[in-house]
Design an enzyme around this catalytic site. Structure first.
Site, mmCIF file in Angstrom:
data_model
loop_
_atom_site.group_PDB
_atom_site.id
_atom_site.type_symbol
_atom_site.label_atom_id
_atom_site.label_comp_id
_atom_site.label_asym_id
_atom_site.label_seq_id
_atom_site.Cartn_x
_atom_site.Cartn_y
_atom_site.Cartn_z
ATOM 1 N N PRO A 9 45.866 66.339 21.248
ATOM 2 C CA PRO A 9 45.214 66.370 22.508
ATOM 3 C C PRO A 9 46.258 65.900 23.769
ATOM 4 O O PRO A 9 46.706 65.064 23.724
ATOM 5 C CB PRO A 9 44.230 65.406 22.505
ATOM 6 C CG PRO A 9 44.349 64.613 21.063
ATOM 7 C CD PRO A 9 45.551 65.396 20.341
ATOM 8 N N GLU A 10 46.382 66.956 24.710
ATOM 9 C CA GLU A 10 46.883 66.772 25.912
ATOM 10 C C GLU A 10 46.047 66.843 27.087
ATOM 11 O O GLU A 10 44.690 66.692 26.919
ATOM 12 C CB GLU A 10 48.181 68.035 25.994
ATOM 13 C CG GLU A 10 48.851 67.943 24.940
ATOM 14 C CD GLU A 10 50.143 68.859 25.049
ATOM 15 O OE1 GLU A 10 50.442 69.510 26.095
ATOM 16 O OE2 GLU A 10 50.533 69.240 23.997
#
Length: 272
Positions: A9-10
Site C-alpha cells: 500500500p502506497e
DNA sequence: CACGCCTCCTGTGCGC
DNA sequence: TGCGCACAGGAGGCGT
C-alpha cells in the site's frame, strides 16, 4: 522471468482504504479493544483508544490519521500487508476494534510490518517519518520549484530521494518506478536538473491520481475494506514488468536494485 | 546532516 | 514430495 510481487500500500491504496473507512468510522466510539502484543514496538499506547470517539479519518502520505476526542489521534500504517475489514478475524488479525454500533473493525497484517499508535494530536515525535513528512503530492503544498531545488541539493539516487518521504509524501516502490519511467529518468541518477524535476513533479501527480481513480494497485496483498482489489495493475508500465518490452520503445525492461529496493526500468529510454 | 546499510516479519515460489 | 532458502519491502535505527 518470474518475480514475486506483493503490491504494497502506497498513497493511492491508503487513500482508497481511507475513503471506504471514513463513512463507517466517523462518529463511532471504540468500546472494546484487542491487539497482538508481538512485535511490541509496532503498537504504541493503543490502550488509550478505549472509549474514544473517532472524529474523522484523514490521511498523510501512507499514514491514516484519525483525530479522536480528548485531543488524541489514532495513527495507522499498513506496512506491507496491512488491510482492514469488518470481520471475521482470522489467524492474521493483529488488532480488533469493537465499535459502539456492534461491529468490529479488524486489522489484518500477515507480515507484521504495520504500525498502530495513539498520540496526542499532532505529536509525532514517536513517528519520525510522519514528523518530517514532505508535502502531499496532490495538494498545492507540493511546490514544483521547491521540489526541483531539493532534488538539486540531494546527492542520493533520485529513486532513494523519492522513497525517503521528505521531498514528497506517499510515493513508494511502485509509483517511483512508474514516475521515473514516464519521465525517462534513470532511477539511479544523482543529477536531476530543473527541467527533468519539473517533469517528474507532474508525473508523480499523474501516476498517483490515475491510480486513485482505479482504487489502487493490487498484486496480491492489498485489498480494500470491502475486499475488492484495486484496478490499476494492468496499467503499470515499469513496476513488475521486468523482461517484458518497454511500452515506449520495445526494449526488454530490466530489473536492478536501487536504494535496497527492486527497481524496474527501461535501459534504453531511461538515462542518468 | 545526509546518506546508506541492516533489521524487522512471514508467505510464496523456486531449486534440488 | 518435501525441504531449505531467497525474496518481497516501509520505516526505524544506527554507523560513517
Amino acid at each position: 522471468m518470474r518475480v514475486t510481487l506483493a503490491g504494497v500500500p502506497e498513497l493511492p491504496e491508503v487513500e482508497s482504504v481511507r475513503r471506504q473507512l471514513a463513512p463507517e468510522l466517523t462518529g463511532r466510539r471504540v468500546v472494546s479493544l484487542w491487539w497482538d502484543p508481538h512485535p511490541e514496538q509496532r503498537f504504541s499506547d493503543v490502550a488509550l483508544l478505549e472509549g474514544r470517539r473517532i472524529e474523522r479519518v484523514t490521511r498523510r502520505g501512507k499514514y491514516l490519521v484519525c483525530p479522536l476526542d480528548e485531543d488524541l489521534e489514532l495513527v495507522l500504517h499498513l506496512g506491507m500487508t496491512g488491510s482492514f475489514s469488518f470481520g471475521p478475524a482470522d489467524a492474521y488479525a493483529r488488532a480488533r476494534f469493537g465499535l459502539d454500533d456492534g461491529r468490529e473493525l479488524v486489522f489484518r497484517d500477515p507480515r507484521r510490518f504495520g504500525r498502530v499508535s495513539v498520540v496526542e494530536a499532532g505529536d509525532y515525535a514517536g513517528i519520525p517519518t510522519l514528523a518530517a513528512l514532505g508535502p502531499e503530492p496532490l495538494s498545492d503544498d507540493f511546490d514544483v520549484d521547491a521540489f526541483a531545488a531539493a532534488l538539486r541539493r540531494s546527492n542520493a539516487p533520485v529513486k532513494a530521494a523519492l522513497l525517503g518521504q521528505r521531498l514528497v509524501a506517499g510515493v513508494g516502490n511502485i509509483y517511483a518506478d512508474e514516475a521515473l519511467w514516464r519521465t525517462r529518468i534513470h532511477p539511479a541518477s544523482r543529477r536531476v536538473g530543473p527541467g527533468r524535476a519539473r517533469a517528474l513533479h507532474a508525473a508523480i501527480r499523474e501516476v498517483l491520481a490515475e491510480s486513485i481513480e482505479r482504487e489502487g494497485t493490487t498484486f496480491r496483498d492489498y485489498q480494500m475494506v470491502n475486499g475488492d482489489s484495486g484496478r490499476n495493475a494492468p496499467f503499470l508500465s515499469a513496476y513488475g514488468q521486468a523482461g517484458l518490452p518497454c511500452p515506449r520503445c520495445g526494449t526488454a525492461m530490466r530489473k536492478t536494485v536501487v536504494a535496497q529496493r527492486g527497481t524496474t526500468y527501461c535501459p534504453r529510454c531511461q538515462r542518468t
